[in-house]
Scaffold this active site. Structure first.
Site, PDB file in Angstrom:
ATOM      1  CG  ASP A 103     -16.756  12.844  -1.317  1.00 27.56           C
ATOM      2  OD1 ASP A 103     -17.545  12.483  -0.423  1.00 27.56           O
ATOM      3  OD2 ASP A 103     -17.117  13.426  -2.355  1.00 27.56           O
ATOM      4  CE  LYS A 133     -16.048  13.780   5.681  1.00 34.49           C
ATOM      5  NZ  LYS A 133     -15.668  13.972   4.285  1.00 34.49           N
ATOM      6  CB  ALA A 144     -22.531  12.991   4.805  1.00 33.91           C
ATOM      7  N   GLY A 145     -21.832  11.085   2.337  1.00 28.80           N
ATOM      8  CA  GLY A 145     -21.783   9.678   1.954  1.00 28.80           C
ATOM      9  C   GLY A 145     -20.456   9.136   2.441  1.00 28.80           C
ATOM     10  CG  HIS A 146     -19.232   9.659   5.925  1.00 27.36           C
ATOM     11  ND1 HIS A 146     -19.258  10.175   7.193  1.00 27.36           N
ATOM     12  CD2 HIS A 146     -19.174  10.733   5.089  1.00 27.36           C
ATOM     13  CE1 HIS A 146     -19.223  11.505   7.125  1.00 27.36           C
ATOM     14  NE2 HIS A 146     -19.184  11.860   5.863  1.00 27.36           N
ATOM     15  CD  GLN A 148     -21.529  17.900   4.519  1.00 30.07           C
ATOM     16  OE1 GLN A 148     -21.709  18.372   5.627  1.00 30.07           O
ATOM     17  NE2 GLN A 148     -22.197  16.843   4.115  1.00 30.07           N
TER      18      GLN A 148
HETATM   19  P1  GDP Z   1     -15.928  10.365   3.088  1.00 34.12           P
HETATM   20  O1  GDP Z   1     -17.148  11.060   2.628  1.00 34.12           O
HETATM   21  O2  GDP Z   1     -14.860  11.303   3.542  1.00 34.12           O
HETATM   22  O3  GDP Z   1     -16.207   9.307   4.124  1.00 34.12           O
HETATM   23  O4  GDP Z   1     -15.325   9.618   1.823  1.00 34.12           O
HETATM   24  P2  GDP Z   1     -16.151   8.782   0.704  1.00 34.12           P
HETATM   25  O5  GDP Z   1     -16.549   7.488   1.282  1.00 34.12           O
HETATM   26  O6  GDP Z   1     -17.203   9.628   0.092  1.00 34.12           O
HETATM   27  O7  GDP Z   1     -15.041   8.638  -0.426  1.00 34.12           O
HETATM   28  C1  GDP Z   1     -13.831   8.023  -0.179  1.00 34.12           C
HETATM   29  C2  GDP Z   1     -13.694   6.842  -1.140  1.00 34.12           C
HETATM   30  O8  GDP Z   1     -12.353   6.409  -1.155  1.00 34.12           O
HETATM   31  C3  GDP Z   1     -14.511   5.638  -0.739  1.00 34.12           C
HETATM   32  O9  GDP Z   1     -14.917   4.959  -1.895  1.00 34.12           O
HETATM   33  C4  GDP Z   1     -13.521   4.794   0.057  1.00 34.12           C
HETATM   34  O10 GDP Z   1     -13.849   3.398   0.029  1.00 34.12           O
HETATM   35  C5  GDP Z   1     -12.259   5.056  -0.699  1.00 34.12           C
HETATM   36  N1  GDP Z   1     -10.999   5.010   0.075  1.00 34.12           N
HETATM   37  C6  GDP Z   1     -10.756   5.450   1.332  1.00 34.12           C
HETATM   38  N2  GDP Z   1      -9.444   5.311   1.632  1.00 34.12           N
HETATM   39  C7  GDP Z   1      -8.853   4.772   0.547  1.00 34.12           C
HETATM   40  C8  GDP Z   1      -7.516   4.410   0.199  1.00 34.12           C
HETATM   41  O11 GDP Z   1      -6.577   4.597   0.977  1.00 34.12           O
HETATM   42  N3  GDP Z   1      -7.302   3.893  -1.040  1.00 34.12           N
HETATM   43  C9  GDP Z   1      -8.302   3.710  -1.940  1.00 34.12           C
HETATM   44  N4  GDP Z   1      -7.995   3.213  -3.129  1.00 34.12           N
HETATM   45  N5  GDP Z   1      -9.574   4.031  -1.656  1.00 34.12           N
HETATM   46  C10 GDP Z   1      -9.843   4.568  -0.442  1.00 34.12           C
HETATM   47  P1  IMO Z   2     -19.031  13.890   2.650  1.00 39.46           P
HETATM   48  O1  IMO Z   2     -19.418  13.928   4.116  1.00 39.46           O
HETATM   49  C1  IMO Z   2     -18.504  16.057  -1.096  1.00 39.46           C
HETATM   50  C2  IMO Z   2     -21.199  19.444  -1.848  1.00 39.46           C
HETATM   51  C3  IMO Z   2     -22.181  19.302  -2.989  1.00 39.46           C
HETATM   52  C4  IMO Z   2     -22.281  20.742  -3.429  1.00 39.46           C
HETATM   53  C5  IMO Z   2     -22.200  21.514  -2.123  1.00 39.46           C
HETATM   54  C6  IMO Z   2     -23.556  21.928  -1.559  1.00 39.46           C
HETATM   55  O2  IMO Z   2     -19.384  12.623   1.975  1.00 39.46           O
HETATM   56  O3  IMO Z   2     -17.616  14.316   2.457  1.00 39.46           O
HETATM   57  P2  IMO Z   2     -25.508  20.560  -0.336  1.00 39.46           P
HETATM   58  O4  IMO Z   2     -26.321  19.417  -0.818  1.00 39.46           O
HETATM   59  O5  IMO Z   2     -24.734  20.280   0.915  1.00 39.46           O
HETATM   60  O6  IMO Z   2     -26.282  21.842  -0.225  1.00 39.46           O
HETATM   61  O7  IMO Z   2     -24.428  20.816  -1.548  1.00 39.46           O
HETATM   62  O8  IMO Z   2     -21.553  20.659  -1.206  1.00 39.46           O
HETATM   63  N1  IMO Z   2     -21.243  18.358  -0.824  1.00 39.46           N
HETATM   64  C7  IMO Z   2     -20.324  17.394  -0.722  1.00 39.46           C
HETATM   65  N2  IMO Z   2     -19.250  17.104  -1.500  1.00 39.46           N
HETATM   66  N3  IMO Z   2     -18.750  15.325   0.001  1.00 39.46           N
HETATM   67  C8  IMO Z   2     -19.803  15.612   0.805  1.00 39.46           C
HETATM   68  O9  IMO Z   2     -20.007  14.988   1.975  1.00 39.46           O
HETATM   69  C9  IMO Z   2     -20.673  16.666   0.431  1.00 39.46           C
HETATM   70  N4  IMO Z   2     -21.797  17.196   0.962  1.00 39.46           N
HETATM   71  C10 IMO Z   2     -22.122  18.234   0.187  1.00 39.46           C
HETATM   72  O10 IMO Z   2     -21.678  18.458  -3.993  1.00 39.46           O
HETATM   73  O11 IMO Z   2     -21.137  21.098  -4.193  1.00 39.46           O
HETATM   74 MG    MG Z   3     -18.373  11.191   0.926  1.00 38.31          MG
END
Ligand code: GDP
Ligand code: IMO
Ligand code: MG
Length: 430
Positions: free
Chosen positions: A13, A16, A39-41, A225
């Site tokens: 998170d 990415k 994953a949640g991007h 991750q």
């Molecule tokens: P990922 O899994 O690495 O793609 O990241 P996530 O999407 O799960 O979590 C990142 C969160 O931070 C998302 O809600 C993005 O919209 C937000 N985000 C990314 N870059 C920035 C930033 O520079 N500032 C703020 N405030 N939010 C950001």
């Molecule tokens: P992105 O790509 C944050 C964490 C889970 C748990 C551990 C194992 O969005 O960064 P799993 O379901 O993979 O067996 O869970 O890994 N986890 C993540 N935490 N971002 C993720 O993906 C994750 N994918 C798995 O919360 O602790």
């Molecule tokens: Mg994520």
């Protein structure tokens, strides 16, 4: 030609998705090489927000988007995600390519994931419940089903019957779970529908990706991750079940390491973690609450609140080593706008009083030693000119860069695509 790997340097998170989407404007293909819909991007531009779980973030710019052999795919969730993207007008089928060697996350994998977590009680991993661990176990145990297996329907039906029998027995005898009795017939007919939709996208992806390389194209490898969720190098057993490090981009997509031209590490300006496991700089006070609320730190996949803490330089320095990171994208700096003082962990103190500056084998009983820096105390959200960034933020960035031994190439000041400063954009593509 560029083969740039984008990898998380903390516990996931880090932002990415945002960075992949941003850099896709010059890429010819984006490849996911490990993980699944755990994953949640998040990608935001204009008034739109997308959360991609399985489909590579490149799809939003209608760039060739490839699921490599190293991913695990839950077809039910995947087809739903594709349908939702198609409803927004994106021609997914035209741009998506799926490896015939990718493994499937089957319905029993999700059930086993859930039941196992229930059994573990307090010592649970805190998985996303998406069946990722059980699916990778079956892959390593040579008992998995691959995307390509769907193409021979008769053979698939026979294998499905065998496996369903076996899994039903395991669920009943080991987990004592009566409710989970799967029907091979039902699954077969459901998967026949998925195959109809996806068949045109199933290809030999190593061949395709190597063709892109030979043609001198630009490819992004979208890690999922983060470094410390890696099954070998992470905070085991509180990890995911794949190798999340950059090295696995080669194995998970079928190209050789000599092709890689750079590794961009994505790093949050502080630290977060979802699920269980050690987290030395975690905060339980008002500073932690402020990071949580300002950063809107809720999981993009499960909606769980993310645990929050100060920046940990030992962690990110280790990530730079393990991934061979060539530069860093620092995200969410704007979240720190309101803090008087910022802290960075520069060492850990062990229970015997000894201090270490390198990431240790175990994070049990370590407490962080902090370096303090003044906050900037002004709004930086959405600043896109380097010269307009406050001097305290530049000092914070310089300190991080020095401590983790990697230069900063991208500065992110907001969630939207355009809220970013890319220093010397050509560097990724030469
Ligand atoms: P990922 O899994 O690495 O793609 O990241 P996530 O999407 O799960 O979590 C990142 C969160 O931070 C998302 O809600 C993005 O919209 C937000 N985000 C990314 N870059 C920035 C930033 O520079 N500032 C703020 N405030 N939010 C950001
Ligand atoms: P992105 O790509 C944050 C964490 C889970 C748990 C551990 C194992 O969005 O960064 P799993 O379901 O993979 O067996 O869970 O890994 N986890 C993540 N935490 N971002 C993720 O993906 C994750 N994918 C798995 O919360 O602790
Ligand atoms: Mg994520």
């Amino acid at each position: 030609m560029a083969c740039l790997i984008i990898v998380g340097t903390q516990w996931g998170d880090e932002g990415k998705g945002k960075v992949v989407d941003l850099l896709t404007d010059r890429a010819d293909a984006v490849v996911r090489y490990q993980g699944g819909n755990n994953a949640g991007h998040t990608v935001m531009f204009g008034n739109q927000t997308f959360i991609l779980h399985m489909v590579p973030s490149g799809i939003l710019r209608e760039t060739t988007s490839i699921l490599g052999n190293g991913v695990v795919i839950d077809l039910t969730a995947f087809v739903k995600e594709i349908n939702e993207l198609e409803q927004t007008g994106i021609d997914v089928e035209k741009h998506l390519r799926i490896s015939d060697r990718a493994q499937l996350v089957m319905p029993w994998h999700k059930t086993i994931d859930r039941l196992r977590e229930q059994q573990k009680g307090k010592s649970k991993i805190g998985t996303t419940g998406r069946g990722i661990g059980p699916a990778y176990e079956d892959k390593a145990g040579r008992a998995g089903i691959r995307v390509g297996d769907l193409l021979d329907q008769e053979n698939f039906r026979n294998r499905l019957e065998e496996i369903v029998n076996d899994k039903n027995k395991i669920l009943k005898q080991y987990f004592d779970a009566d409710e989970a009795s799967f029907s091979a017939e039902e699954i077969f007919s459901e998967y026949a529908d998925y195959l109809k939709k996806l068949k045109p996208c199933i290809v030999d992806t190593p061949l395709l990706i190597n063709q892109f390389v030979e043609d001198g194209k630009h490819i992004l490898f979208e890690g999922a991750q983060g470094t410390f969720l890696d099954v070998d190098h992470g905070t085991y057993p509180f990890v995911t079940s794949s190798n999340t490090l950059s090295g696995n981009a080669c194995v998970g997509s079928g190209i050789g390491p000599t092709r890689i031209t750079g590794v961009l590490g994505i790093v949050k300006a502080y630290t977060t973690r979802v699920g269980s496991g050690p987290f030395p700089t975690e905060l339980f006070d008002n500073d932690g609450k402020l990071l949580q609320s300002e950063g809107n730190e809720f999981g993009a996949t499960t909606g769980r609140p993310r645990r929050c803490g100060w920046f940990d330089a030992l962690l990110v320095r280790q990530a730079v080593r393990l991934n061979g990171i060539t530069s860093l994208a620092v995200t969410k700096l704007d979240v720190l706008d309101k803090f008087d003082t910022l802290k960075i962990a520069v060492a850990y103190r062990k229970s015997n009083g000894e201090e270490c500056e390198n990431f240790p084998g175990s994070l049990e009983n370590v407490s962080p030693v902090y370096h303090e820096m003044p906050g900037w105390k002004c709004s930086t959200a959405g600043i896109v000119e380097y010269d307009k960034l406050p001097s305290e933020m530049l000092a914070y960035l310089e300190k991080i860069s020095e401590l983790v031994a990697a230069p900063v190439s991208v500065i992110s000041t907001g969630p939207k695509r355009e809220e970013t400063i890319v220093l010397n954009p050509d560097q990724f593509w030469d």
